[in-house]
Design a protein around this motif. Structure first.
Motif, PDB file in Angstrom:
ATOM      1  N   ASP B 247       0.840  -1.196   0.000  1.00  0.00           N
ATOM      2  CA  ASP B 247       0.000   0.000   0.000  1.00  0.00           C
ATOM      3  C   ASP B 247       0.875   1.245   0.000  1.00  0.00           C
ATOM      4  N   THR B 248       2.199   1.069   0.207  1.00  0.00           N
ATOM      5  CA  THR B 248       3.118   2.214   0.273  1.00  0.00           C
ATOM      6  C   THR B 248       4.269   2.019  -0.712  1.00  0.00           C
ATOM      7  N   PRO B 249       3.997   2.120  -2.007  1.00  0.00           N
ATOM      8  CA  PRO B 249       5.021   1.822  -3.019  1.00  0.00           C
ATOM      9  C   PRO B 249       6.229   2.755  -2.949  1.00  0.00           C
ATOM     10  N   THR B 250       5.979   4.034  -2.580  1.00  0.00           N
ATOM     11  CA  THR B 250       7.102   4.985  -2.524  1.00  0.00           C
ATOM     12  C   THR B 250       8.151   4.517  -1.524  1.00  0.00           C
ATOM     13  N   ALA B 251       7.686   4.043  -0.365  1.00  0.00           N
ATOM     14  CA  ALA B 251       8.610   3.566   0.666  1.00  0.00           C
ATOM     15  C   ALA B 251       9.398   2.371   0.163  1.00  0.00           C
ATOM     16  N   VAL B 252       8.719   1.481  -0.562  1.00  0.00           N
ATOM     17  CA  VAL B 252       9.398   0.289  -1.090  1.00  0.00           C
ATOM     18  C   VAL B 252      10.471   0.701  -2.099  1.00  0.00           C
ATOM     19  N   VAL B 253      10.115   1.668  -2.967  1.00  0.00           N
ATOM     20  CA  VAL B 253      11.077   2.112  -3.974  1.00  0.00           C
ATOM     21  C   VAL B 253      12.286   2.774  -3.302  1.00  0.00           C
ATOM     22  N   ALA B 254      12.029   3.566  -2.254  1.00  0.00           N
ATOM     23  CA  ALA B 254      13.137   4.237  -1.522  1.00  0.00           C
ATOM     24  C   ALA B 254      14.069   3.202  -0.910  1.00  0.00           C
ATOM     25  N   ARG B 255      13.430   2.185  -0.331  1.00  0.00           N
ATOM     26  CA  ARG B 255      14.235   1.135   0.295  1.00  0.00           C
ATOM     27  C   ARG B 255      15.117   0.427  -0.742  1.00  0.00           C
ATOM     28  N   LEU B 256      14.486   0.138  -1.893  1.00  0.00           N
ATOM     29  CA  LEU B 256      15.225  -0.546  -2.949  1.00  0.00           C
ATOM     30  C   LEU B 256      16.363   0.318  -3.482  1.00  0.00           C
ATOM     31  N   ALA B 257      16.081   1.627  -3.636  1.00  0.00           N
ATOM     32  CA  ALA B 257      17.090   2.540  -4.156  1.00  0.00           C
ATOM     33  C   ALA B 257      18.315   2.544  -3.252  1.00  0.00           C
ATOM     34  N   GLU B 258      18.029   2.520  -1.969  1.00  0.00           N
ATOM     35  CA  GLU B 258      19.113   2.508  -0.988  1.00  0.00           C
ATOM     36  C   GLU B 258      19.903   1.194  -1.081  1.00  0.00           C
ATOM     37  N   GLN B 259      19.131   0.106  -1.161  1.00  0.00           N
ATOM     38  CA  GLN B 259      19.701  -1.224  -1.247  1.00  0.00           C
ATOM     39  C   GLN B 259      20.628  -1.377  -2.467  1.00  0.00           C
ATOM     40  N   PHE B 260      20.155  -0.853  -3.632  1.00  0.00           N
ATOM     41  CA  PHE B 260      20.941  -0.970  -4.861  1.00  0.00           C
ATOM     42  C   PHE B 260      21.948   0.157  -5.029  1.00  0.00           C
ATOM     43  N   GLY B 261      21.823   1.192  -4.166  1.00  0.00           N
ATOM     44  CA  GLY B 261      22.728   2.317  -4.261  1.00  0.00           C
ATOM     45  C   GLY B 261      22.577   3.078  -5.558  1.00  0.00           C
ATOM     46  N   GLY B 262      21.319   3.282  -5.988  1.00  0.00           N
ATOM     47  CA  GLY B 262      21.067   4.039  -7.226  1.00  0.00           C
ATOM     48  C   GLY B 262      19.923   3.418  -7.995  1.00  0.00           C
TER      49      GLY B 262
END
Lengths: 261, 286
Positions: B247-262
């Motif tokens: 229900d919170t896609p933005t948070a998931v994308v932020a987490r992934l961005a951090e995880q992948f470092g970009g």
């Protein structure tokens, strides 16, 4: 005023559509003519001094032509228009309802007039039908035709509510028209028909139209050969007038614009 | 008794019922169509779309309920009201041997404030068919003629009952352009359709009718909480594609961005399509 103008516009459109539809032109205009030619050529015996069956039949087919144009064509055409949704479409516009009926009447009058002219001219030219010789006969011809076609038109519109589908309409209309022609003095001499059939025929308009037409086209000496011993033009007027009223009442109370409510 | 504001509402319906022998076609519909909007009624066959619309067009009697269309009860539809309403029926008009031009000119005479027939023929894209007899027109061309007759009187409100059924994709797109033009000109449009893309493209709001009941009314983007819940985030990991419902896609994308470092490889965020939502609704309604 607008209603009348739109009625005439509809009449013009109906006539245009009629003329462009080859089947309806052939069926309405030339079928009676074809019958006249066949019957006129086959049965040319004298049925009374100076009166041939051809002349008798010509008067009958002129009457039957009014039945075909007024009754038969409308009783078939209107259910088809209902089935195709043409009536519904018109109901969805601000067109006054009366304009539709005025249009139909104009169409029927125009076709009926054309057909009568063709039949009278053909019968006069090829089958010795005397053209009315006195003003009085022309007047009778006029009112019998008008009253007759009015009765047929109104009955046709009223009858159009009976057919449940457009395709089914010819099947219930054609036999009615055909039987009436057989028992009303078109194909057979009215006097040669059994009395019980004559009783039925005299309840419907066609018998009275044929009788009126005979009074116009056959010599007055023939009047004595009629079932009533005369032309009975008074009864003709009363019977046709009554059918105009009955037909109008049926139209008003039974006309349907759509298949279901 | 609802208070009807005929100034802002083109159509107001409350508790509309239509019962036929043995079955209920419309079962308690409440509906408002605002002036100037394009409203699409969606629903499977037999859901009551056409019955509802035909009651509003003044063709059918309702069993019970209230209906007001342009300030008038459609049951009492008179010529003055018909001047203001355009109707494109579900069935295509047949005018046999008359030409396009003759038919449109003839119908124009019924309206006090009719549009120029030739301009209308042009607008529906039949200019090169104006002299053709209507019986030779293709299905799509006949439908455009129907629309021409629907708009010839410059209606305030236009009913379109499944206008594009049987169109090829290109014809449909052209038709949509025409509807948008009308809407931009201020015409209120009530459209029924079973094409979801049509509703999504054209409609300001959509109503879903199932089994005679209106189960949802919203903008196409928000229908069935499409815009707010149930997003799917997808991406690629070295082990293959992964998906996460959230229900919170933005948070998931932020987490992934951090995880992948970009950049997240093959990142997608999808909401349920209108079709997903619609199918869920008609499934739930039945």
């Amino acid at each position: 005023m607008t209603t009348l103008r739109l009625g005439f516009a509809r009449g013009g459109l109906e006539i245009k559509q009629f003329l462009r539809s080859r089947e309806s032109v052939v069926f309405t205009l030339f079928f009676p003519l074809l019958l006249l030619v066949i019957f006129g050529s086959v049965f040319d015996a004298e049925i009374a001094p100076g009166v041939s069956f051809t002349q008798y039949f010509a008067a009958g087919i002129i009457a039957a032509g009014l039945l075909t144009t007024g009754f038969q064509s409308l009783a078939i055409q209107i259910p088809m228009e209902r089935e195709k949704g043409i009536l519904k479409r018109l109901r969805g516009t601000p067109m006054p309802r009366t304009a539709y009926f005025i249009g139909k009447v104009i169409m029927v009058l125009a076709i009926g007039a054309a057909e009568t002219v063709v039949l009278v001219a053909t019968a006069a030219a090829f089958y010795d039908l005397p053209v009315p010789s006195t003003a009085a006969k022309w007047v009778t011809f006029g009112w019998v035709s008008l009253l007759g076609i009015s009765a047929c038109t109104l009955c046709g519109i009223a009858f159009s509510s009976l057919a449940r589908t457009g395709r089914g309409a010819p099947a219930i209309v054609t036999p009615v028209a055909l039987v009436l022609q057989f028992i009303s003095g078109v194909f057979f001499q009215y006097t040669s028909i059994p009395e019980w059939m004559r009783t039925i025929a005299s309840l419907f308009p066609l018998k009275w139209i044929t009788q009126g037409m005979r009074s116009v086209f056959l010599p007055d000496s023939f009047a004595a050969q009629e079932v009533g011993g005369g032309w009975q033009l008074g009864y003709v007027a009363i019977a046709l007038g009554a059918w105009v009223i009955i037909g109008l009442a049926l139209c008003v109370f039974t006309f349907r614009w759509t298949d279901r409510g | 008794m609802p208070i009807v504001n005929a100034v802002t509402e083109a159509i107001t319906v409350r508790g509309l019922h239509k019962r036929y022998k043995g079955h209920v076609a419309v079962d308690g519909v409440d509906l408002d169509v605002h002036r100037g909007e394009v409203f699409a009624l969606l629903g499977p066959n037999g859901a009551g779309k056409t019955t509802t619309v035909e009651i509003l067009e003044g063709f059918r009697k309702r069993t019970s309920g209230e209906a007001t269309v342009l300030g008038v009860d459609p049951h009492d539809a008179d010529a003055a009201w018909r001047q203001r309403v355009g109707i494109v029926l579900q069935s295509t008009g047949e005018f046999d041997d008359l030409t396009v031009r003759e038919v449109v000119h003839h119908f124009a005479q019924y309206y006090r404030n009719a549009d120029d027939p030739d301009a209308v023929i042009e607008r529906v894209g039949l200019a090169d068919k104006r002299g053709a007899r209507t019986r030779v027109l293709s299905g799509g061309q006949k439908r455009r003629l129907d629309v021409a007759l629907g708009i010839i009187g410059r209606p305030e409100l236009l009913f379109l009952d499944e206008p594009t059924t049987g169109f090829d994709p290109e014809a449909r797109r052209e038709f949509w352009g025409l509807i948008r033009q009308l809407a931009a000109g201020g015409t209120t449009i009530l459209l029924t359709t079973h094409y979801l893309d049509e509703a999504e493209t054209l409609a300001d709001r959509v109503g879903v009718l199932v089994g005679g009941k209106l189960v949802a009314v919203d903008t196409p983007a928000r229908l069935g909480n499409r815009g707010t819940d149930g997003a799917t985030v997808g991406w690629r990991t070295p082990d293959g594609p992964r998906q996460e419902q959230t229900d919170t896609p933005t948070a998931v994308v932020a987490r992934l961005a951090e995880q992948f470092g970009g950049e997240v490889p093959d990142l997608t965020v999808t909401r349920p399509s209108l079709e997903d939502v619609y199918l869920r609704m008609i499934g739930a309604g039945e």
